[in-house]
Design a protein around this motif. Structure first.
Motif, PDB file in Angstrom:
ATOM      1  N   THR A   1       0.711  -1.103   0.065  1.00 11.50           N
ATOM      2  CA  THR A   1       0.028  -0.041   0.075  1.00 11.50           C
ATOM      3  C   THR A   1       0.948   1.187   0.231  1.00 11.50           C
ATOM      4  N   ALA A   2       0.606   2.184  -0.854  1.00 12.36           N
ATOM      5  CA  ALA A   2       1.231   3.349  -0.740  1.00 12.36           C
ATOM      6  C   ALA A   2       1.179   4.517   0.312  1.00 12.36           C
ATOM      7  N   LEU A   3       2.189   4.724   0.989  1.00 16.25           N
ATOM      8  CA  LEU A   3       2.043   5.641   2.252  1.00 16.25           C
ATOM      9  C   LEU A   3       1.260   6.773   2.001  1.00 16.25           C
ATOM     10  N   THR A   4       0.398   7.083   2.794  1.00 16.34           N
ATOM     11  CA  THR A   4      -0.296   8.370   2.608  1.00 16.34           C
ATOM     12  C   THR A   4      -0.008   9.405   3.785  1.00 16.34           C
TER      13      THR A   4
ATOM     14  N   VAL B   1      10.563  12.929   5.681  1.00 17.40           N
ATOM     15  CA  VAL B   1      11.033  12.332   4.499  1.00 17.40           C
ATOM     16  C   VAL B   1       9.816  12.306   3.242  1.00 17.40           C
ATOM     17  N   PRO B   2      10.366  12.663   2.393  1.00 14.33           N
ATOM     18  CA  PRO B   2       9.337  12.883   1.043  1.00 14.33           C
ATOM     19  C   PRO B   2       8.722  11.521   0.834  1.00 14.33           C
ATOM     20  N   ARG B   3       7.401  11.201   0.871  1.00  7.18           N
ATOM     21  CA  ARG B   3       6.762   9.964   0.802  1.00  7.18           C
ATOM     22  C   ARG B   3       6.435   9.570  -0.810  1.00  7.18           C
ATOM     23  N   ASP B   4       6.651  10.216  -1.689  1.00  8.47           N
ATOM     24  CA  ASP B   4       6.573   9.613  -3.119  1.00  8.47           C
ATOM     25  C   ASP B   4       7.349   8.422  -3.349  1.00  8.47           C
ATOM     26  N   GLY B   5       6.664   7.487  -3.842  1.00 14.31           N
ATOM     27  CA  GLY B   5       7.308   6.260  -4.168  1.00 14.31           C
ATOM     28  C   GLY B   5       7.789   5.353  -2.899  1.00 14.31           C
ATOM     29  N   LEU B   6       7.025   5.746  -1.628  1.00 15.93           N
ATOM     30  CA  LEU B   6       7.274   4.857  -0.505  1.00 15.93           C
ATOM     31  C   LEU B   6       5.869   4.210  -0.331  1.00 15.93           C
ATOM     32  N   TRP B   7       5.984   2.836  -0.184  1.00 14.62           N
ATOM     33  CA  TRP B   7       5.036   1.963   0.198  1.00 14.62           C
ATOM     34  C   TRP B   7       5.261   1.248   1.413  1.00 14.62           C
ATOM     35  N   THR B   8       4.244   0.571   2.178  1.00 17.40           N
ATOM     36  CA  THR B   8       4.259  -0.424   3.164  1.00 17.40           C
ATOM     37  C   THR B   8       4.130  -1.872   2.434  1.00 17.40           C
TER      38      THR B   8
END
Length: 246
Positions: free
Chosen positions: A140-143, A159-166
């Motif tokens: 799931t993409a971080l929101t 931390v920029p959350r673009d492109g970060l997933w759990t």
């Protein structure tokens, strides 16, 4: 007319040899009751019910005193192997057993024992994805906004959350790719926290597929009542007429 129904062409591996220390209970978290039924039973039932699953390999700790008492009846082939001291070792033990019985290209799903709310739609989408050497997994993409702290617990940066997933499970790989990746990681003294990390270490780049957010992992005590609420919501959604009858 040709039969268009999906084939049972995947084996599922469920590592369940952990003791769940963060849960703070004497009983391992996979055996705790969720709406009156052990967490592990929910997990196995959902995997076994899917048409794409040919069988399940369950990795348990040696002399697990809880499994036999579960008296779980599986409609698909289910084989129990002795797990290892880590998740990676347990999954590798299951893969070793499968390697003697299935083709190297056999698609494998590895799923957490304590993700009991896995939905059939997520299994279907994951199994329908074209499978290459890299593999694929649910995530799931971080929101939320993400902060990095210092040793004192103060914010050091946002931390920029673009492109970060759990990451979630199942994670899907070809049998020979995952087996070689896990064996290589363990031989090098590395302990990957999930299967994808081992495959990444071997030079591959798994694809992420957006999964449902209710596919939570039960890790700490507040997760259990949350899972019960989500389970009730899933039941209402999947069987609306049954839940509205008086």
């Amino acid at each position: 007319m040709a039969d268009a129904s999906p084939r049972a062409d995947h084996w599922a591996i469920v590592p369940a040899a952990g003791i769940g220390a963060r849960m703070g209970t004497d009983c391992p978290k996979q055996y705790l009751p969720l709406a009156g039924t052990p967490v592990l039973t929910h997990t196995l039932e959902r995997l076994a019910a899917h048409l794409r699953i040919a069988g399940i390999v369950l990795a348990l700790r040696e002399a697990d005193p809880y499994w036999r008492a579960l008296a779980f009846h599986c409609p698909k082939p289910l084989h129990v192997v002795t797990g290892g001291a880590s998740r990676a070792a347990s999954v590798l033990a299951a893969l070793d057993w499968l390697a003697g019985r299935e083709q190297p290209e056999m698609p494998i799903l590895v799923h957490d024992a304590v993700r009991p709310l896995l939905h059939a739609d997520d299994i279907e989408r994951l199994c329908a994805e074209p499978l290459d050497e890299h593999g694929c997994l649910l995530a799931t993409a971080l929101t939320d906004t993400v902060k990095r702290t210092d040793a004192a617990g103060r914010v050091r940066e946002t931390v920029p959350r673009d492109g970060l997933w759990t990451v979630q499970t199942p994670q899907r790989f070809r049998l020979h790719v995952l087996r070689a990746a896990l064996a290589g990681a363990l031989a090098a003294g590395s302990e990957p926290t999930d299967e994808a990390q081992a495959v990444e270490r071997a030079g591959f780049h798994p694809r992420l597929l957006a999964g449902r957010r209710d596919n939570i992992k039960i890790t700490v005590p507040p997760d259990l009542p949350l899972a019960e609420c989500l389970l009730a919501a899933q039941t209402r959604s999947d069987h609306p007429t049954e839940t509205t009858q008086t």
